[in-house]
Design an enzyme around this catalytic site. Sequence first.
Site, PDB file in Angstrom:
ATOM      1  N   LYS A 123      16.152   9.183  -8.220  1.00  0.00           N
ATOM      2  CA  LYS A 123      16.852  10.244  -8.949  1.00  0.00           C
ATOM      3  C   LYS A 123      17.272  11.340  -7.972  1.00  0.00           C
ATOM      4  O   LYS A 123      16.435  12.049  -7.433  1.00  0.00           O
ATOM      5  CB  LYS A 123      15.948  10.872 -10.016  1.00  0.00           C
ATOM      6  CG  LYS A 123      16.762  11.728 -10.982  1.00  0.00           C
ATOM      7  CD  LYS A 123      15.948  12.729 -11.756  1.00  0.00           C
ATOM      8  CE  LYS A 123      15.807  14.046 -11.053  1.00  0.00           C
ATOM      9  NZ  LYS A 123      17.079  14.754 -10.798  1.00  0.00           N
ATOM     10  N   GLU A 127       6.013  16.150  -1.265  1.00  0.00           N
ATOM     11  CA  GLU A 127       6.537  16.939  -0.134  1.00  0.00           C
ATOM     12  C   GLU A 127       7.101  18.210  -0.732  1.00  0.00           C
ATOM     13  O   GLU A 127       8.144  18.171  -1.389  1.00  0.00           O
ATOM     14  CB  GLU A 127       7.621  16.159   0.619  1.00  0.00           C
ATOM     15  CG  GLU A 127       7.166  14.854   1.239  1.00  0.00           C
ATOM     16  CD  GLU A 127       6.265  15.050   2.458  1.00  0.00           C
ATOM     17  OE1 GLU A 127       6.023  16.210   2.860  1.00  0.00           O
ATOM     18  OE2 GLU A 127       5.795  14.040   2.998  1.00  0.00           O
ATOM     19  N   CYS A 148      12.887  23.108   3.801  1.00  0.00           N
ATOM     20  CA  CYS A 148      11.448  23.261   3.563  1.00  0.00           C
ATOM     21  C   CYS A 148      10.719  23.640   4.850  1.00  0.00           C
ATOM     22  O   CYS A 148       9.677  24.270   4.808  1.00  0.00           O
ATOM     23  CB  CYS A 148      10.867  21.980   2.981  1.00  0.00           C
ATOM     24  SG  CYS A 148      11.270  20.534   3.964  1.00  0.00           S
ATOM     25  N   GLU A 162       8.652  31.733  -0.609  1.00  0.00           N
ATOM     26  CA  GLU A 162       9.623  30.822   0.002  1.00  0.00           C
ATOM     27  C   GLU A 162      11.014  31.236  -0.493  1.00  0.00           C
ATOM     28  O   GLU A 162      11.429  30.864  -1.593  1.00  0.00           O
ATOM     29  CB  GLU A 162       9.331  29.371  -0.411  1.00  0.00           C
ATOM     30  CG  GLU A 162      10.249  28.408   0.302  1.00  0.00           C
ATOM     31  CD  GLU A 162      10.182  26.979  -0.222  1.00  0.00           C
ATOM     32  OE1 GLU A 162      10.051  26.779  -1.438  1.00  0.00           O
ATOM     33  OE2 GLU A 162      10.284  26.066   0.615  1.00  0.00           O
TER      34      GLU A 162
HETATM   35  P1  NAD Z   1      12.877  21.148  -7.661  1.00  0.00           P
HETATM   36  O1  NAD Z   1      11.392  21.015  -7.641  1.00  0.00           O
HETATM   37  O2  NAD Z   1      13.479  22.088  -8.623  1.00  0.00           O
HETATM   38  O3  NAD Z   1      13.568  19.736  -7.930  1.00  0.00           O
HETATM   39  C1  NAD Z   1      13.306  18.620  -7.130  1.00  0.00           C
HETATM   40  C2  NAD Z   1      13.659  17.369  -7.920  1.00  0.00           C
HETATM   41  O4  NAD Z   1      12.725  17.240  -9.001  1.00  0.00           O
HETATM   42  C3  NAD Z   1      15.056  17.370  -8.534  1.00  0.00           C
HETATM   43  O5  NAD Z   1      15.606  16.077  -8.473  1.00  0.00           O
HETATM   44  C4  NAD Z   1      14.754  17.751  -9.987  1.00  0.00           C
HETATM   45  O6  NAD Z   1      15.731  17.269 -10.880  1.00  0.00           O
HETATM   46  C5  NAD Z   1      13.437  17.047 -10.209  1.00  0.00           C
HETATM   47  N1  NAD Z   1      12.634  17.581 -11.324  1.00  0.00           N
HETATM   48  C6  NAD Z   1      12.651  18.841 -11.816  1.00  0.00           C
HETATM   49  N2  NAD Z   1      11.789  18.944 -12.846  1.00  0.00           N
HETATM   50  C7  NAD Z   1      11.204  17.730 -12.989  1.00  0.00           C
HETATM   51  C8  NAD Z   1      10.230  17.203 -13.885  1.00  0.00           C
HETATM   52  N3  NAD Z   1       9.664  17.958 -14.819  1.00  0.00           N
HETATM   53  N4  NAD Z   1       9.856  15.913 -13.748  1.00  0.00           N
HETATM   54  C9  NAD Z   1      10.386  15.147 -12.774  1.00  0.00           C
HETATM   55  N5  NAD Z   1      11.334  15.580 -11.920  1.00  0.00           N
HETATM   56  C10 NAD Z   1      11.737  16.861 -12.017  1.00  0.00           C
HETATM   57  O7  NAD Z   1      13.285  21.481  -6.139  1.00  0.00           O
HETATM   58  P2  NAD Z   1      14.723  21.850  -5.577  1.00  0.00           P
HETATM   59  O8  NAD Z   1      15.043  23.225  -6.024  1.00  0.00           O
HETATM   60  O9  NAD Z   1      15.671  20.742  -5.851  1.00  0.00           O
HETATM   61  O10 NAD Z   1      14.441  21.822  -3.997  1.00  0.00           O
HETATM   62  C11 NAD Z   1      13.953  22.916  -3.289  1.00  0.00           C
HETATM   63  C12 NAD Z   1      12.455  22.798  -3.049  1.00  0.00           C
HETATM   64  O11 NAD Z   1      12.173  21.545  -2.406  1.00  0.00           O
HETATM   65  C13 NAD Z   1      11.935  23.858  -2.100  1.00  0.00           C
HETATM   66  O12 NAD Z   1      10.707  24.353  -2.590  1.00  0.00           O
HETATM   67  C14 NAD Z   1      11.696  23.089  -0.797  1.00  0.00           C
HETATM   68  O13 NAD Z   1      10.730  23.657   0.064  1.00  0.00           O
HETATM   69  C15 NAD Z   1      11.280  21.762  -1.297  1.00  0.00           C
HETATM   70  N6  NAD Z   1      11.472  20.730  -0.273  1.00  0.00           N
HETATM   71  C16 NAD Z   1      10.390  20.190   0.346  1.00  0.00           C
HETATM   72  C17 NAD Z   1      10.564  19.263   1.373  1.00  0.00           C
HETATM   73  C18 NAD Z   1       9.404  18.623   2.079  1.00  0.00           C
HETATM   74  O14 NAD Z   1       9.612  17.582   2.707  1.00  0.00           O
HETATM   75  N7  NAD Z   1       8.206  19.178   2.021  1.00  0.00           N
HETATM   76  C19 NAD Z   1      11.848  18.868   1.730  1.00  0.00           C
HETATM   77  C20 NAD Z   1      12.930  19.449   1.075  1.00  0.00           C
HETATM   78  C21 NAD Z   1      12.733  20.377   0.061  1.00  0.00           C
END
Ligand code: NAD
Length: 453
Positions: free
Chosen positions: A154, A229, A263, A356
């Site tokens: 997804k 992650e 991140c 963050e």
């Molecule tokens: P997010 O948590 O809002 O969304 C991430 C994904 O999860 C999206 O595809 C979203 O549709 C999905 N999602 C949202 N709610 C969900 C639910 N209830 N059940 C299942 N899936 C769900 O994050 P974002 O805003 O897209 O990305 C930014 C965040 O990602 C930042 O906090 C960043 O630090 C983190 N990030 C971490 C890494 C890492 O490797 N540690 C890498 C990139 C980004």
Amino acid sequence: MTTHTVLNPATAQPVTEVPLASAEETDVLIERAAEAFPAWRDVAPGERARLLRAFAAVVDAHVEELAELEVRNAGHTLGNARWEAGNVRDCLNYYSASPERLFGRQIPVPGGVDITFREPLGVVGVIVPWNFPMPIAGWGFAPALAAGNTVVLKPAELTPLTAIRIGELAVEAGLPEGVFTVIPGKGSVVGQRFVEHPAVRKICFTGSTEVGKQIMAGCAEQVKRVTLELGGKSANIVFADADIARAAATAPYAVFDNAGQDCCARSRILVERSAYDEFLGRLESAVKGMRVTDPGSDPDSEMGPLISAQQKATVTGYLDDVEVAFSGPAPDLDGFWVPPTVVLSDDPAERIWRAEVFGPVVAVMPFDDEAEAVRLANDTEYGLSGSIFTRDVGKALRVARGVETGNLSVNSHAAVRYWTPFGGFKQSGLGRELGPDAPNAFTEEKNVFIASD
Ligand code: NAD
């Protein structure tokens, strides 16, 4: 049918409409992936390797197309987007060596021998954020497929286009129907079904710590395997004995790459007090000299826009209660632009030092000695990345061992390599991706005793 209008973040203009899958449609596709699993598991290791190399070759032939798509969909610079598409190809090539190397062990036991097998799990659900749509997808699906799992993926609502195209390229490369399925949709619908559907045996999630906690709680219901992650607030620690010119020249790229939506962004800079003034002076020149332009019209752009109007509002909201020391340029366009911004901080309790921000904002703070630098670096709920600048090898090792994060660089701002493990301490995550052992995380270890008497 619900659709999402993809906007170009540099201009706020619509790019295309993408249909969003319903819960029922998601279930059908998960079940199709479950049906495809036994045959994919049984593909001979060398043949699975060949198919992954074929997939890599097709991605390679489309690097430019994928990169241009990402520039339009995510506002990435062309250089970054080319690297990201190439990273998918490289991960596929790297993990194409794994099917033939899923080694077990032979354990001597009285009365016989015990041997281990690495068994694939079944369907793996990969959930991807919007900040690096291509690489983060590949870090999940390449080792999962190599280990013999089928994958449903997804993409984030805001950035589905490259994932959809990569899904088509997989079929073009010859991957059997149902082995790799991209399902665009909402997290609360498609992502939620991945967590709830019993045929999905592992979730590989990258995203915010907040949603990661919900996923972990949801997975607990079925004791579903999970890799998380999550977020970060990493420190860049600059000691006075370092090459200050190099530390200051690279610091913007450690935090403002991808407009700070990274991140691993080193969004806290700690500078030893005796080098503080020199470092800040050099940092100011570096930040003001950044090329912040529309990546769609300037192939040499170094920083593009934020992903959305909402993200821009969140990021600028953090600047309401702080004094900006200096900032770099930003173009006068309708998109979601925030200039690279530097804030001076003297209180580790400040919001700008703790949250963050996920945008082009960095806070700089002086420190007096090594112990204080480590204490300040660790004073956060996160622990993902970090950089250390010093010419003293012993100090670099002591500080690297002292900082509680999963990935550190010394005298370099580079954060991630696909051939070394990647992941977080504390609330930055659970488990590791990448590196040679990544396919093992998509298997169960099975032990079989064979009597010899
Ligand atoms: P997010 O948590 O809002 O969304 C991430 C994904 O999860 C999206 O595809 C979203 O549709 C999905 N999602 C949202 N709610 C969900 C639910 N209830 N059940 C299942 N899936 C769900 O994050 P974002 O805003 O897209 O990305 C930014 C965040 O990602 C930042 O906090 C960043 O630090 C983190 N990030 C971490 C890494 C890492 O490797 N540690 C890498 C990139 C980004």
